[in-house]
Scaffold this active site. Structure first.
Site, short mmCIF file in Angstrom:
data_model
loop_
_atom_site.label_atom_id
_atom_site.label_comp_id
_atom_site.label_asym_id
_atom_site.label_seq_id
_atom_site.Cartn_x
_atom_site.Cartn_y
_atom_site.Cartn_z
N TYR A 117 63.70 26.81 32.94
CA TYR A 117 63.90 28.14 32.37
C TYR A 117 62.62 28.59 31.67
CZ TYR A 117 65.23 31.78 29.13
OH TYR A 117 65.26 32.96 28.44
N GLU A 205 62.13 37.22 31.77
CA GLU A 205 62.75 35.92 31.96
C GLU A 205 62.64 35.47 33.41
OE1 GLU A 205 66.72 34.83 29.74
OE2 GLU A 205 67.20 35.68 31.69
#
Ligand code: GDP
Ligand code: MN
Length: 394
Positions: A117, A205
């Site tokens: 992530y 993101e």
């Protein structure tokens, strides 16, 4: 403002990040053509602004796949794309009515390896953007954040220099990237931070950042939101706006010059002034109610704006009662009362209304409402108004 995954990936690629090849389709036929162009197994990725697509479902379709589907054979593209374009996609972020899909990203399928992530957000406590990364990435990052927050690594970014190379390398090593993959990870982190700063993002993101079995590091999914107050500096970003993804009521309100935010409760609020709107929502909650919206008609709203505000409020089926809370400063109470009477004649609301008027020309305003014969309860103070509307909504 939010943008689609394929748009976010284009911005990342332009900043030097590696992303899989892809083609955007608006019909099942175009999806088949995309498969042919990429020449091999693909992922069909429904483009909606909400996340959690992989674990979503197409409402009433009777199918058990979600918005991210692996396709091996050309013959499967058309029937799967038919479903994607036909039924709304429900994910944990869309609400139960789901979201229609009008664009489909056909992307080369990448072999699955390790998922990480990466995200950049603004840390208000230190007043800087922060790069966050986790080796426990993939789709369950929210769970990692809740249960094992120490597994999310963070480094602040100096806005005038961007992410420094040593910061990116340190992060990559801390995440466990082998030395030969560190330059690829560094390039992607740098690109993500670059886009965040250059384009005035609120959030940027990559989830997942994928390391393939062949050792290639790729941004497999990307999500970005932008600071609305900075959009005037970025006409290129403003062009990426997809109105079909935005809240219909919020769009209508923006066109009418009203500040409106949809909320989950059942008490509609029509208020003049942002501070008054905030305290109105507070006092509704204090007395056990839930506001359905934030609506500020502003200091100088006219009849058309008040009428449009009522239309917008009443178009929400969740609204069971409405509180009108007006302090007449620049706005005169009789003006707003006349506007309300006119708006009522047009909109014909079926839910109870509670009105609290105070300020300039309040007597004339109350008289207008009393003489109108409309079914409007009046209240002389904020507390009384809140109690009445909470009771009316139940
Ligand atoms: P999200 O569910 O909306 O976040 O959509 P993602 O694009 O992140 O996709 C969800 C999941 O699908 C990912 O975490 C991957 O596990 C899987 N996935 C996405 N793209 C590919 C791909 O190219 N190949 C493979 N094998 N899996 C993929
Ligand atoms: Mn994702």
């Amino acid at each position: 403002m939010k943008i689609h995954e394929f748009q976010a990936k284009e911005l990342l690629a332009a900043a030097g990040a590696a992303v899989p090849r892809g083609v955007v389709a608006t019909t099942p036929q175009e999806a088949v053509a995309g498969f042919d162009q990429l020449g091999g197994p693909v992922m069909l990725k429904a483009q909606i602004h909400a996340g959690g697509r992989g674990k979503g479902k197409f409402k009433d379709s009777g199918k058990d796949f979600g918005g991210v589907k692996f396709i091996k054979s050309r013959d499967d593209v058309q029937p799967i794309a038919d479903v994607i374009f036909k039924y709304p996609l429900v994910t944990k972020q869309t609400g139960e009515e789901g979201q229609r899909v009008s664009k489909l990203l056909v992307q080369e399928a990448v072999d699955l390896g390790k998922e990480y992530y990466l995200g950049v957000v603004l840390d208000r406590a230190i007043g800087l953007p922060v790069l966050m990364a986790s080796a426990e990435g993939g789709v369950d990052i929210e769970e990692v954040a809740a249960k094992t927050p120490e597994k999310i690594l963070k480094t602040p970014i100096n806005p005038s220099t961007g992410l420094q190379p040593f910061q990116a390398r340190r992060m990559a090593f801390a995440l466990g990237f082998p030395a030969d993959q560190v330059p690829q990870a560094e390039a992607i982190m740098t690109a993500l931070c670059r886009v965040f700063l250059d384009k005035d993002c609120n959030l940027a993101e990559i989830n997942p950042l994928m390391v393939t079995p062949q050792g290639k590091v790729l941004a497999l999914d990307a999500k970005m939101t932008f600071d609305d107050n900075a959009l005037f500096r970025h006409p290129d970003i403003e062009k990426l706006r997809d109105e079909t993804e935005e809240n219909v009521a919020e769009l209508r309100a923006a066109r009418a010059g009203l500040s409106f935010i949809q909320l989950a409760g059942n008490i509609g609020c029509l208020v003049n002034g942002a501070g008054l709107a905030m305290s109105t929502m507070d006092i509704i909650k204090y007395h056990g109610g839930e506001p359905a919206n934030f609506l500020d008609v502003g200091g100088g709203a006219n009849k058309e704006q008040v009428t449009e505000a009522l239309r917008i409020l009443l178009s929400d089926p969740n609204v069971k009662a409405v509180l009108v809370n007006i302090f007449g400063g620049i706005m005169k109470c009789d003006t707003i009362a006349l506007a309300m009477v006119a708006a009522f004649q047009e909109v014909k609301p079926k839910v109870p209304f509670v009105v609290r008027l105070e300020g300039t020309n309040v007597e004339q305003g109350r008289k207008v409402l009393a003489d109108s014969g409309l079914n409007i309860a009046t209240a002389s103070g904020l507390t009384e108004a809140a109690k009445k509307v909470v009771a009316a909504a139940k």
